[in-house]
Design a protein around this motif. Structure first.
Motif, PDB file in Angstrom:
ATOM      1  N   ARG A  88     -62.082  18.171   4.555  1.00 18.10           N
ATOM      2  CA  ARG A  88     -62.449  17.390   5.739  1.00 18.10           C
ATOM      3  C   ARG A  88     -61.415  16.305   6.042  1.00 18.10           C
ATOM      4  O   ARG A  88     -61.758  15.204   6.484  1.00 18.10           O
ATOM      5  N   MET A  89     -60.175  16.630   5.805  1.00 16.21           N
ATOM      6  CA  MET A  89     -59.111  15.651   6.049  1.00 16.21           C
ATOM      7  C   MET A  89     -57.866  16.347   6.609  1.00 16.21           C
ATOM      8  O   MET A  89     -57.435  17.383   6.102  1.00 16.21           O
ATOM      9  N   LEU A  90     -57.298  15.758   7.660  1.00 13.13           N
ATOM     10  CA  LEU A  90     -56.016  16.194   8.190  1.00 13.13           C
ATOM     11  C   LEU A  90     -54.988  15.109   7.898  1.00 13.13           C
ATOM     12  O   LEU A  90     -55.321  13.910   7.945  1.00 13.13           O
ATOM     13  N   MET A  91     -53.766  15.506   7.589  1.00 11.92           N
ATOM     14  CA  MET A  91     -52.719  14.529   7.364  1.00 11.92           C
ATOM     15  C   MET A  91     -51.524  14.866   8.239  1.00 11.92           C
ATOM     16  O   MET A  91     -51.046  16.008   8.257  1.00 11.92           O
ATOM     17  N   VAL A  92     -51.057  13.863   8.986  1.00  8.52           N
ATOM     18  CA  VAL A  92     -49.938  14.021   9.907  1.00  8.52           C
ATOM     19  C   VAL A  92     -48.718  13.310   9.331  1.00  8.52           C
ATOM     20  O   VAL A  92     -48.756  12.103   9.075  1.00  8.52           O
ATOM     21  N   SER A  93     -47.647  14.065   9.132  1.00 14.49           N
ATOM     22  CA  SER A  93     -46.405  13.502   8.587  1.00 14.49           C
ATOM     23  C   SER A  93     -45.317  13.609   9.649  1.00 14.49           C
ATOM     24  O   SER A  93     -44.704  14.670   9.819  1.00 14.49           O
ATOM     25  N   PRO A  94     -45.054  12.524  10.394  1.00 13.36           N
ATOM     26  CA  PRO A  94     -44.068  12.568  11.479  1.00 13.36           C
ATOM     27  C   PRO A  94     -42.654  12.823  10.952  1.00 13.36           C
ATOM     28  O   PRO A  94     -42.286  12.335   9.888  1.00 13.36           O
ATOM     29  N   TYR A  95     -41.887  13.584  11.702  1.00 11.72           N
ATOM     30  CA  TYR A  95     -40.485  13.795  11.342  1.00 11.72           C
ATOM     31  C   TYR A  95     -39.692  12.517  11.603  1.00 11.72           C
ATOM     32  O   TYR A  95     -38.700  12.248  10.942  1.00 11.72           O
ATOM     33  N   ASP A  96     -40.176  11.740  12.566  1.00  8.98           N
ATOM     34  CA  ASP A  96     -39.556  10.466  12.912  1.00  8.98           C
ATOM     35  C   ASP A  96     -40.616   9.383  12.752  1.00  8.98           C
ATOM     36  O   ASP A  96     -41.577   9.330  13.533  1.00  8.98           O
ATOM     37  N   LYS A  97     -40.471   8.517  11.743  1.00  7.05           N
ATOM     38  CA  LYS A  97     -41.489   7.505  11.441  1.00  7.05           C
ATOM     39  C   LYS A  97     -41.742   6.549  12.613  1.00  7.05           C
ATOM     40  O   LYS A  97     -42.810   5.955  12.724  1.00  7.05           O
ATOM     41  N   SER A  98     -40.760   6.427  13.513  1.00  6.59           N
ATOM     42  CA  SER A  98     -40.934   5.516  14.639  1.00  6.59           C
ATOM     43  C   SER A  98     -42.007   5.997  15.623  1.00  6.59           C
ATOM     44  O   SER A  98     -42.439   5.245  16.498  1.00  6.59           O
ATOM     45  N   THR A  99     -42.445   7.250  15.474  1.00  7.45           N
ATOM     46  CA  THR A  99     -43.463   7.791  16.384  1.00  7.45           C
ATOM     47  C   THR A  99     -44.879   7.591  15.865  1.00  7.45           C
ATOM     48  O   THR A  99     -45.831   7.990  16.528  1.00  7.45           O
ATOM     49  N   LEU A 100     -45.034   6.999  14.697  1.00 10.85           N
ATOM     50  CA  LEU A 100     -46.359   6.860  14.078  1.00 10.85           C
ATOM     51  C   LEU A 100     -47.402   6.247  15.012  1.00 10.85           C
ATOM     52  O   LEU A 100     -48.501   6.798  15.177  1.00 10.85           O
ATOM     53  N   GLN A 101     -47.083   5.111  15.612  1.00  8.59           N
ATOM     54  CA  GLN A 101     -48.051   4.437  16.461  1.00  8.59           C
ATOM     55  C   GLN A 101     -48.368   5.247  17.716  1.00  8.59           C
ATOM     56  O   GLN A 101     -49.531   5.310  18.140  1.00  8.59           O
ATOM     57  N   ASP A 102     -47.353   5.881  18.284  1.00  4.82           N
ATOM     58  CA  ASP A 102     -47.584   6.694  19.482  1.00  4.82           C
ATOM     59  C   ASP A 102     -48.477   7.892  19.159  1.00  4.82           C
ATOM     60  O   ASP A 102     -49.342   8.265  19.956  1.00  4.82           O
ATOM     61  N   ILE A 103     -48.257   8.475  17.986  1.00  3.61           N
ATOM     62  CA  ILE A 103     -49.082   9.607  17.560  1.00  3.61           C
ATOM     63  C   ILE A 103     -50.522   9.152  17.344  1.00  3.61           C
ATOM     64  O   ILE A 103     -51.483   9.815  17.759  1.00  3.61           O
ATOM     65  N   GLU A 104     -50.672   8.020  16.683  1.00 10.42           N
ATOM     66  CA  GLU A 104     -52.009   7.475  16.426  1.00 10.42           C
ATOM     67  C   GLU A 104     -52.765   7.245  17.737  1.00 10.42           C
ATOM     68  O   GLU A 104     -53.936   7.633  17.880  1.00 10.42           O
TER      69      GLU A 104
END
Length: 210
Positions: A88-104
């Motif tokens: 019951r868990m998904l984990m998202v690992s961005p290729y570019d860490k600068s996109t973390l907030q936009d993805i969230e």
């Protein structure tokens, strides 16, 4: 008279009959095009169903979430690796860490009822247990999407039959070929409608399984 000579007239008759049973190429092309459109409609339904959450976590649930990236709306699956570390868990690992907030932000705004947790390196998305009411709502969503697909398939049947009629008249083809082509169009329509019904039944079962 030898058996070979005796059989030749009957063989010729069979080949002659088969020749006229064949659907003209012009009409077969219309049938094939209708089959392709119906298959595309079913493929789209499968994609839509993948975004409807059932029991276990599935990356497909968020793969299509659009994220603002350098001025372009980009599917999440192109910006990050999505894994299932727990049922019951998904984990998202961005290729570019600068996109973390936009993805969230994009996941929260997607209307999926998810609450992503950004730890600075990854985004973890716990999937809450679905209530009975929510499961019922999701079944209704699935049924609506399935009905939209059935309508699309029937529209393809209508368009194909209209095109068959026009082609038969324009090309002065045998009237029987029109009925044969329409019969083939109906067969592929029935086949695709059944695929939709079976797939919907499977999805409903997944959603309602606790």
């Amino acid at each position: 008279m030898s058996f070979s000579n005796f059989a030749k007239p009957y063989l010729a008759l069979i080949l002659f009959t088969r020749h006229f049973d064949m659907i003209p190429e012009e009409l077969q092309d219309i049938i094939d095009e209708a089959d392709l459109k119906m298959d595309e409609a079913f493929s789209f339904l499968k994609k839509e169903f993948s975004h409807i959450r059932a029991g276990k976590a599935n990356p497909a649930l968020i793969e299509g979430v659009k994220v603002e990236y350098y001025g372009s709306q980009t599917p999440l699956q192109q910006l990050a690796n999505i894994t299932v570390p727990e049922p019951r868990m998904l984990m998202v690992s961005p290729y570019d860490k600068s996109t973390l907030q936009d993805i969230e932000k994009a996941i929260m705004a997607a209307g999926l009822g998810l609450n992503p947790m950004n730890d600075g390196d990854f985004i973890r998305i716990p999937l809450p247990i679905l209530t009975e009411e929510r499961r019922t709502e999701l079944v209704k969503v699935a049924r609506d999407k399935a009905e939209q697909t059935r309508i699309s398939i029937r529209n393809s049947r209508r368009d194909a039959n209209d095109e068959v009629k026009k082609t038969v008249e324009a090309e002065s083809l045998p009237e029987d070929s029109k009925f044969e082509a329409e019969d083939e169009v109906q067969k592929i329509t029935d086949s695709n409608i059944k695929k939709v019904d079976d797939y919907l039944s499977q999805k409903e079962s997944e959603i309602m399984t606790v």
